[in-house]
Design a protein around this motif. Structure first.
Motif, PDB file in Angstrom:
ATOM      1  N   SER A  35       0.825  -1.208   0.000  1.00 62.79           N
ATOM      2  CA  SER A  35       0.000   0.000   0.000  1.00 62.79           C
ATOM      3  C   SER A  35       0.860   1.260   0.000  1.00 62.79           C
ATOM      4  O   SER A  35       0.583   2.224  -0.725  1.00 62.79           O
ATOM      5  CB  SER A  35      -0.926  -0.004   1.230  1.00 62.79           C
ATOM      6  N   VAL A  36       1.910   1.279   0.822  1.00 61.92           N
ATOM      7  CA  VAL A  36       2.776   2.453   0.886  1.00 61.92           C
ATOM      8  C   VAL A  36       3.492   2.676  -0.444  1.00 61.92           C
ATOM      9  O   VAL A  36       3.586   3.803  -0.946  1.00 61.92           O
ATOM     10  CB  VAL A  36       3.796   2.300   2.033  1.00 61.92           C
ATOM     11  N   VAL A  37       3.985   1.595  -1.045  1.00 60.12           N
ATOM     12  CA  VAL A  37       4.658   1.715  -2.351  1.00 60.12           C
ATOM     13  C   VAL A  37       3.685   2.250  -3.398  1.00 60.12           C
ATOM     14  O   VAL A  37       4.051   3.083  -4.243  1.00 60.12           O
ATOM     15  CB  VAL A  37       5.233   0.357  -2.784  1.00 60.12           C
TER      16      VAL A  37
ATOM     17  N   LEU B 196       3.282   6.033  -3.244  1.00 60.39           N
ATOM     18  CA  LEU B 196       4.449   6.773  -3.713  1.00 60.39           C
ATOM     19  C   LEU B 196       4.710   6.582  -5.207  1.00 60.39           C
ATOM     20  O   LEU B 196       5.157   7.526  -5.878  1.00 60.39           O
ATOM     21  CB  LEU B 196       5.686   6.331  -2.921  1.00 60.39           C
ATOM     22  N   MET B 197       4.436   5.381  -5.734  1.00 57.30           N
ATOM     23  CA  MET B 197       4.911   5.042  -7.071  1.00 57.30           C
ATOM     24  C   MET B 197       3.804   4.873  -8.116  1.00 57.30           C
ATOM     25  O   MET B 197       4.039   5.129  -9.298  1.00 57.30           O
ATOM     26  CB  MET B 197       5.726   3.742  -7.014  1.00 57.30           C
ATOM     27  N   LEU B 198       2.608   4.418  -7.719  1.00 63.65           N
ATOM     28  CA  LEU B 198       1.558   4.127  -8.693  1.00 63.65           C
ATOM     29  C   LEU B 198       0.451   5.177  -8.733  1.00 63.65           C
ATOM     30  O   LEU B 198       0.016   5.579  -9.810  1.00 63.65           O
ATOM     31  CB  LEU B 198       0.937   2.755  -8.407  1.00 63.65           C
ATOM     32  N   VAL B 199      -0.026   5.594  -7.559  1.00 69.56           N
ATOM     33  CA  VAL B 199      -1.148   6.539  -7.523  1.00 69.56           C
ATOM     34  C   VAL B 199      -0.852   7.814  -8.300  1.00 69.56           C
ATOM     35  O   VAL B 199      -1.723   8.310  -9.040  1.00 69.56           O
ATOM     36  CB  VAL B 199      -1.544   6.847  -6.057  1.00 69.56           C
ATOM     37  N   PRO B 200       0.359   8.400  -8.218  1.00 65.00           N
ATOM     38  CA  PRO B 200       0.635   9.637  -8.977  1.00 65.00           C
ATOM     39  C   PRO B 200       0.492   9.486 -10.484  1.00 65.00           C
ATOM     40  O   PRO B 200       0.313  10.492 -11.190  1.00 65.00           O
ATOM     41  CB  PRO B 200       2.085   9.968  -8.594  1.00 65.00           C
ATOM     42  N   LEU B 201       0.571   8.268 -11.014  1.00 71.40           N
ATOM     43  CA  LEU B 201       0.474   8.067 -12.463  1.00 71.40           C
ATOM     44  C   LEU B 201      -0.860   8.556 -13.023  1.00 71.40           C
ATOM     45  O   LEU B 201      -0.970   8.839 -14.221  1.00 71.40           O
ATOM     46  CB  LEU B 201       0.660   6.590 -12.802  1.00 71.40           C
ATOM     47  N   GLY B 202      -1.874   8.674 -12.172  1.00 75.88           N
ATOM     48  CA  GLY B 202      -3.165   9.164 -12.638  1.00 75.88           C
ATOM     49  C   GLY B 202      -3.115  10.584 -13.148  1.00 75.88           C
ATOM     50  O   GLY B 202      -4.005  11.010 -13.908  1.00 75.88           O
ATOM     51  N   ASP B 203      -2.096  11.355 -12.755  1.00 73.48           N
ATOM     52  CA  ASP B 203      -1.937  12.723 -13.259  1.00 73.48           C
ATOM     53  C   ASP B 203      -1.127  12.766 -14.548  1.00 73.48           C
ATOM     54  O   ASP B 203      -0.948  13.839 -15.129  1.00 73.48           O
ATOM     55  CB  ASP B 203      -1.251  13.610 -12.208  1.00 73.48           C
ATOM     56  N   ARG B 204      -0.638  11.628 -14.993  1.00 75.83           N
ATOM     57  CA  ARG B 204       0.176  11.582 -16.214  1.00 75.83           C
ATOM     58  C   ARG B 204      -0.459  10.746 -17.317  1.00 75.83           C
ATOM     59  O   ARG B 204      -0.373  11.080 -18.499  1.00 75.83           O
ATOM     60  CB  ARG B 204       1.566  11.020 -15.889  1.00 75.83           C
ATOM     61  N   LEU B 205      -1.119   9.646 -16.941  1.00 73.16           N
ATOM     62  CA  LEU B 205      -1.689   8.716 -17.908  1.00 73.16           C
ATOM     63  C   LEU B 205      -3.211   8.817 -17.923  1.00 73.16           C
ATOM     64  O   LEU B 205      -3.821   9.368 -17.005  1.00 73.16           O
ATOM     65  CB  LEU B 205      -1.274   7.278 -17.564  1.00 73.16           C
ATOM     66  N   ASP B 206      -3.807   8.270 -18.969  1.00 73.13           N
ATOM     67  CA  ASP B 206      -5.261   8.191 -19.037  1.00 73.13           C
ATOM     68  C   ASP B 206      -5.755   7.274 -17.919  1.00 73.13           C
ATOM     69  O   ASP B 206      -5.406   6.091 -17.864  1.00 73.13           O
ATOM     70  CB  ASP B 206      -5.683   7.640 -20.399  1.00 73.13           C
TER      71      ASP B 206
ATOM     72  N   LEU C 280       1.814  -8.757  -1.227  1.00 73.22           N
ATOM     73  CA  LEU C 280       2.449  -7.478  -1.556  1.00 73.22           C
ATOM     74  C   LEU C 280       1.791  -6.873  -2.792  1.00 73.22           C
ATOM     75  O   LEU C 280       1.469  -5.676  -2.821  1.00 73.22           O
ATOM     76  CB  LEU C 280       3.943  -7.688  -1.798  1.00 73.22           C
ATOM     77  N   ALA C 281       1.565  -7.696  -3.824  1.00 70.35           N
ATOM     78  CA  ALA C 281       0.935  -7.215  -5.053  1.00 70.35           C
ATOM     79  C   ALA C 281      -0.514  -6.807  -4.815  1.00 70.35           C
ATOM     80  O   ALA C 281      -0.995  -5.814  -5.386  1.00 70.35           O
ATOM     81  CB  ALA C 281       1.014  -8.294  -6.136  1.00 70.35           C
ATOM     82  N   VAL C 282      -1.230  -7.538  -3.960  1.00 71.61           N
ATOM     83  CA  VAL C 282      -2.614  -7.189  -3.646  1.00 71.61           C
ATOM     84  C   VAL C 282      -2.673  -5.833  -2.939  1.00 71.61           C
ATOM     85  O   VAL C 282      -3.523  -4.980  -3.264  1.00 71.61           O
ATOM     86  CB  VAL C 282      -3.272  -8.286  -2.784  1.00 71.61           C
ATOM     87  N   GLY C 283      -1.780  -5.605  -1.974  1.00 70.29           N
ATOM     88  CA  GLY C 283      -1.739  -4.313  -1.302  1.00 70.29           C
ATOM     89  C   GLY C 283      -1.391  -3.192  -2.262  1.00 70.29           C
ATOM     90  O   GLY C 283      -1.982  -2.103  -2.222  1.00 70.29           O
TER      91      GLY C 283
ATOM     92  N   GLY D 179      -4.437  -3.021  -4.978  1.00 69.47           N
ATOM     93  CA  GLY D 179      -5.704  -2.670  -4.337  1.00 69.47           C
ATOM     94  C   GLY D 179      -5.716  -1.219  -3.882  1.00 69.47           C
ATOM     95  O   GLY D 179      -6.709  -0.505  -4.050  1.00 69.47           O
ATOM     96  N   THR D 180      -4.610  -0.757  -3.315  1.00 63.66           N
ATOM     97  CA  THR D 180      -4.510   0.641  -2.886  1.00 63.66           C
ATOM     98  C   THR D 180      -4.502   1.576  -4.079  1.00 63.66           C
ATOM     99  O   THR D 180      -5.154   2.633  -4.066  1.00 63.66           O
ATOM    100  CB  THR D 180      -3.238   0.839  -2.052  1.00 63.66           C
ATOM    101  N   ALA D 181      -3.749   1.217  -5.125  1.00 62.44           N
ATOM    102  CA  ALA D 181      -3.702   2.063  -6.323  1.00 62.44           C
ATOM    103  C   ALA D 181      -5.084   2.211  -6.945  1.00 62.44           C
ATOM    104  O   ALA D 181      -5.481   3.309  -7.364  1.00 62.44           O
ATOM    105  CB  ALA D 181      -2.722   1.470  -7.328  1.00 62.44           C
ATOM    106  N   MET D 182      -5.847   1.113  -6.995  1.00 63.38           N
ATOM    107  CA  MET D 182      -7.199   1.169  -7.549  1.00 63.38           C
ATOM    108  C   MET D 182      -8.108   2.063  -6.705  1.00 63.38           C
ATOM    109  O   MET D 182      -8.838   2.914  -7.227  1.00 63.38           O
ATOM    110  CB  MET D 182      -7.781  -0.242  -7.599  1.00 63.38           C
ATOM    111  N   THR D 183      -8.057   1.876  -5.389  1.00 67.94           N
ATOM    112  CA  THR D 183      -8.934   2.635  -4.498  1.00 67.94           C
ATOM    113  C   THR D 183      -8.672   4.129  -4.612  1.00 67.94           C
ATOM    114  O   THR D 183      -9.590   4.934  -4.824  1.00 67.94           O
ATOM    115  CB  THR D 183      -8.731   2.185  -3.044  1.00 67.94           C
TER     116      THR D 183
END
Length: 400
Positions: free
Chosen positions: A65-67, A70-80, A113-116, A119-123
């Motif tokens: 979730s923490v990763v 920091l690493m996946l959630v911000p991509l929403g401001d760059r990608l569709d 680890l992948a689920v966290g 799952g966090t990135a999706m939420t």
């Protein structure tokens, strides 16, 4: 034209079916992060993991979730975002299936680890999408609905996981959730609107560096983030320590019975939607003060746990309504400050949540060992009062 002549309110920009999809999608996504909690006993038995080490399953999920923040959630401001969430939903379904089929501990931990992570990135991606899809006049309502879905998903995850595991075994929890993620992927692809990008497109490295800039210079994020840190610490203090008195004499409740107390908090989902509407009307600061007052007052009935379980239920209700209202108010006010950075803002904001939750859990168990349930409640009330004091002092620096 007819609406303006008649004086009727303009139709909402986000149709009800899309609001419902944001809420349901957020709930289904976040539930994946919490399914393992009531299943630890079964996992320990199947993988021959000692009771002292089985907590590593939860640690792996939270690390993911923490990763993600920091690493996946911000991509929403760059990608569709529609394409991004389609890929994330498909990968999340694959990760859930891998957990269900894991036969060795390293594979189980890698899957968790992948689920966290996903799952966090999706939420958080769905919450950012809800904020971007909504007009400023209805953003609080739409974000509140999505956050309400998170509340319900988080609370029901433990109950549903326990029920499915009792009937069909723990592996079916993850297989059924994988199927749900495939269905969600199809719905998101067909229903999510295209979101236009404004301004230059940052490189991935610049995108991540800009998060540090937001943390250092966005005053609204700093202030509401610190309120969130203290609020989540108080919330975590209660839920981390509750199992200790309820599992001991004179109650000696089972873990299932203890988890059922969390269902009282479903009312927090209703508070989330109402708080969002208040934020849309420019009443964010006033509503924050009311919610923080509930957070402080909740510790009085919670402290009387050994006198009455009804008082415990009342305290949980007050605590959850206050906490979820603050969560939606914080997000609504933060999103208003930078419409071009919703994904990065939610990623930065949830870092405060992670720190507060972790600190609260550590403080709760240490205080219970030193001073029992009364000490836990004094600590929780003190942290809640500190949040209210900080909010009152911050009024000179932030608008309504």
């Amino acid at each position: 034209m007819m609406e303006s002549i008649s004086g009727a309110a303009p139709a909402p920009r986000v149709p009800p079916r899309l609001v419902a999809l944001f809420a349901c999608g957020s709930g289904l996504s976040v539930a994946n992060v919490y399914y393992a909690q009531p299943l630890l006993g079964s996992l320990a038995a199947d993988f021959a993991i000692s009771p002292a080490a089985i907590g590593g399953v939860i640690t792996a999920t939270q690390a993911g979730s923490v990763v993600a923040l920091l690493m996946l959630v911000p991509l929403g401001d760059r990608l569709d975002r529609r394409r991004l969430m389609l890929v994330q939903a498909l990968l999340l379904a694959l990760a859930l299936a891998c957990v269900a089929m894991a036969r060795h501990t390293p594979l189980l931990l890698a899957g968790m680890l992948a689920v966290g992570l996903l799952g966090t990135a999706m939420t958080q991606g769905l919450i950012a999408s809800a904020a971007s899809a909504a007009d400023a006049s209805e953003r609080g309502r739409v974000v509140g609905a999505a956050q309400g879905g998170v509340v319900i998903g988080l609370l029901l995850a433990r109950v549903l996981a326990g029920l499915v595991a009792d009937v069909a075994g723990w592996r079916w929890v993850y297989l059924l959730s994988a199927a749900a993620m495939l269905a969600l992927a199809a719905l998101l692809w067909t229903a999510l609107p295209a979101q236009a990008r404004s301004g230059p497109r940052l490189s991935y490295g610049a995108l991540l560096r800009s998060m540090l800039d937001l943390l250092l210079h966005e005053r609204m994020l700093q202030i509401r983030g610190l309120i969130a840190l203290l609020m989540f610490a108080a919330f975590s203090i209660f839920w981390s320590a509750l199992v200790l008195p309820l599992s001991a004499a004179p109650f000696a409740f089972s873990h299932t019975a203890i988890g059922a107390f969390g269902l009282v908090g479903v009312a927090g989902a209703l508070a989330a939607g109402k708080a969002g509407s208040w934020a849309d009307r420019g009443l964010g600061q006033r509503a924050t003060g009311m919610a923080l007052a509930l957070l402080v007052l909740a510790w009085l009935p919670l402290g009387l746990l050994h006198r009455s379980l009804w008082l415990l239920g009342l305290g949980i209700l007050l605590l959850d309504i206050g906490a979820q209202a603050i969560q939606v108010l914080n997000q609504s006010m933060i999103f208003r400050s930078r419409p071009d950075a919703h994904s990065r803002l939610v990623g930065c904001y949830m870092l405060f949540y992670a720190v507060g939750s972790g600190a609260g859990a550590l403080g709760a168990t240490a205080m219970h060992a030193a001073a029992g349930w009364t000490g836990v409640c004094v600590l929780g009330a003190g942290v809640s009062a500190l949040a209210a004091l900080f909010w009152a002092l911050s009024l000179r620096w932030t608008p309504a």
